[in-house]
Design a protein around this motif. Structure first.
Motif, PDB file in Angstrom:
ATOM      1  N   LEU A 170     -27.963  -4.447 -35.304  1.00 17.28           N
ATOM      2  CA  LEU A 170     -28.785  -4.205 -34.072  1.00 17.28           C
ATOM      3  C   LEU A 170     -30.261  -5.184 -33.882  1.00 17.28           C
ATOM      4  O   LEU A 170     -30.618  -5.403 -33.377  1.00 17.28           O
ATOM      5  CB  LEU A 170     -29.132  -2.972 -34.028  1.00 17.28           C
ATOM      6  CG  LEU A 170     -30.349  -2.543 -33.227  1.00 17.28           C
ATOM      7  CD1 LEU A 170     -29.790  -2.605 -31.958  1.00 17.28           C
ATOM      8  CD2 LEU A 170     -30.674  -1.112 -32.924  1.00 17.28           C
ATOM      9  N   ASP A 171     -31.173  -5.162 -35.415  1.00 21.99           N
ATOM     10  CA  ASP A 171     -32.091  -6.352 -35.667  1.00 21.99           C
ATOM     11  C   ASP A 171     -31.820  -7.672 -34.496  1.00 21.99           C
ATOM     12  O   ASP A 171     -32.804  -8.114 -34.226  1.00 21.99           O
ATOM     13  CB  ASP A 171     -32.576  -6.524 -36.193  1.00 21.99           C
ATOM     14  CG  ASP A 171     -33.871  -4.462 -37.147  1.00 21.99           C
ATOM     15  OD1 ASP A 171     -33.706  -4.381 -36.481  1.00 21.99           O
ATOM     16  OD2 ASP A 171     -33.826  -4.520 -38.134  1.00 21.99           O
ATOM     17  N   ALA A 172     -30.672  -8.135 -35.437  1.00 23.87           N
ATOM     18  CA  ALA A 172     -30.424  -9.786 -35.058  1.00 23.87           C
ATOM     19  C   ALA A 172     -29.828  -9.407 -33.809  1.00 23.87           C
ATOM     20  O   ALA A 172     -30.439 -10.701 -33.155  1.00 23.87           O
ATOM     21  CB  ALA A 172     -29.258 -10.249 -36.018  1.00 23.87           C
ATOM     22  N   THR A 173     -28.961  -8.824 -33.461  1.00 32.46           N
ATOM     23  CA  THR A 173     -29.064  -8.684 -32.040  1.00 32.46           C
ATOM     24  C   THR A 173     -29.670  -9.660 -30.687  1.00 32.46           C
ATOM     25  O   THR A 173     -30.260 -10.048 -29.911  1.00 32.46           O
ATOM     26  CB  THR A 173     -27.812  -8.570 -31.506  1.00 32.46           C
ATOM     27  OG1 THR A 173     -26.490  -8.029 -32.254  1.00 32.46           O
ATOM     28  CG2 THR A 173     -27.038  -8.166 -30.279  1.00 32.46           C
ATOM     29  N   VAL A 174     -31.214  -8.248 -31.150  1.00 32.22           N
ATOM     30  CA  VAL A 174     -32.359  -7.898 -30.782  1.00 32.22           C
ATOM     31  C   VAL A 174     -33.094  -9.573 -30.419  1.00 32.22           C
ATOM     32  O   VAL A 174     -33.659 -10.122 -29.604  1.00 32.22           O
ATOM     33  CB  VAL A 174     -33.405  -6.983 -30.868  1.00 32.22           C
ATOM     34  CG1 VAL A 174     -34.236  -7.162 -30.287  1.00 32.22           C
ATOM     35  CG2 VAL A 174     -32.539  -5.200 -30.279  1.00 32.22           C
ATOM     36  N   THR A 175     -32.944  -9.720 -31.756  1.00 32.90           N
ATOM     37  CA  THR A 175     -33.933 -11.468 -31.681  1.00 32.90           C
ATOM     38  C   THR A 175     -33.299 -12.091 -31.487  1.00 32.90           C
ATOM     39  O   THR A 175     -33.557 -13.040 -30.001  1.00 32.90           O
ATOM     40  CB  THR A 175     -33.515 -11.538 -33.137  1.00 32.90           C
ATOM     41  OG1 THR A 175     -34.886 -10.373 -33.872  1.00 32.90           O
ATOM     42  CG2 THR A 175     -34.748 -13.422 -33.608  1.00 32.90           C
ATOM     43  N   LEU A 176     -32.008 -11.841 -30.716  1.00 29.91           N
ATOM     44  CA  LEU A 176     -31.142 -13.143 -30.066  1.00 29.91           C
ATOM     45  C   LEU A 176     -31.024 -12.921 -28.753  1.00 29.91           C
ATOM     46  O   LEU A 176     -31.524 -14.290 -28.282  1.00 29.91           O
ATOM     47  CB  LEU A 176     -29.346 -13.303 -30.612  1.00 29.91           C
ATOM     48  CG  LEU A 176     -28.658 -14.092 -29.787  1.00 29.91           C
ATOM     49  CD1 LEU A 176     -28.549 -15.077 -30.901  1.00 29.91           C
ATOM     50  CD2 LEU A 176     -27.564 -14.032 -30.047  1.00 29.91           C
ATOM     51  N   LEU A 177     -31.657 -11.817 -28.571  1.00 30.89           N
ATOM     52  CA  LEU A 177     -31.705 -11.294 -26.900  1.00 30.89           C
ATOM     53  C   LEU A 177     -33.036 -11.866 -26.507  1.00 30.89           C
ATOM     54  O   LEU A 177     -33.210 -12.383 -25.067  1.00 30.89           O
ATOM     55  CB  LEU A 177     -31.208 -10.002 -27.021  1.00 30.89           C
ATOM     56  CG  LEU A 177     -32.051  -9.763 -25.065  1.00 30.89           C
ATOM     57  CD1 LEU A 177     -30.694  -9.997 -24.309  1.00 30.89           C
ATOM     58  CD2 LEU A 177     -31.797  -7.289 -25.246  1.00 30.89           C
TER      59      LEU A 177
END
Length: 211
Positions: A163-170
């Motif tokens: 989740l953290d990695a995907t939010v950072t990507l977003l």
């Protein structure tokens, strides 16, 4: 020089009546974009994909053998350092193997030590496309399957790291509006899974925040 897996696939496509890449992808049940990257040598084939392509091209095990040689070479290279291609290969392999009671814990531990595609996509450049989101969507589905077999802090660490990695990507990547909409949908799915696992762990307040 020895023929690579991708070169062998291209040659066999030509031999089989000039079979198009999309037709091969349909027969092998592989995403055409992913197949193109395998054929060009930018992505290593997983054992499952190599077997499917081998069968679709009636290669009688020749492609499976080539993929095995590539895997052995890959592990030799890993001894000298962990590269982005190594991380990509392991990340791809982790979503190809269906979790079960025998392999789920191993898959979870390998997942924890491997940077997700979201991380190395940002390192490579801020612009991402639909293929990146597709890989992340596949990882979310695999997390759902892993959650059926792995519990406790292992599942919590898997989901929250993803989740953290995907939010950072977003937040930090550049993308088109349709890609952004899909990426936001993935964040929503991950928040839901994170809510499940934290609720199961008795962390009610944190689960509410994820929901």
């Amino acid at each position: 020089m020895a023929e690579t897996f991708g070169e062998a696939v291209k040659r066999l496509r030509a031999v089989r009546g000039r079979m198009g890449l999309r037709e091969l992808a349909r027969r092998a049940t592989v995403d055409p974009g992913h197949l193109s990257r395998i054929e060009s040598g930018h992505r290593p084939p997983t054992p499952a994909i190599a077997a499917a392509i081998d069968q679709a091209l009636a290669a009688e095990g020749a492609l499976v053998a080539l993929a095995g040689l590539a895997t052995n070479a890959h592990h030799d290279l890993c001894r000298d350092g962990w590269s982005r291609s190594d991380a990509e290969a392991l990340a791809a392999a982790l979503v190809e193997e269906a979790p079960n009671t025998d392999n789920a814990l191993r898959l979870a531990h390998e997942w924890l030590i491997t940077d997700p595609p979201q991380v190395y996509e940002l390192r490579a450049g801020r612009r991402i496309g639909a293929d990146t989101v597709e890989r992340v969507e596949g990882r979310v589905q695999q997390l759902r399957l892993l959650d059926d077999h792995v519990g406790g802090m292992d599942t919590y660490a898997l989901v929250t790291t993803e989740l953290d990695a995907t939010v950072t990507l977003l937040r930090e990547a550049a993308y088109t509006e349709p890609v952004g909409q899909r990426l936001l949908g993935v964040v929503g799915q991950l928040c839901q899974v994170a809510g499940w696992v934290t609720s199961d762990a008795g962390r009610v307040a944190e689960a509410a925040r994820f929901y």
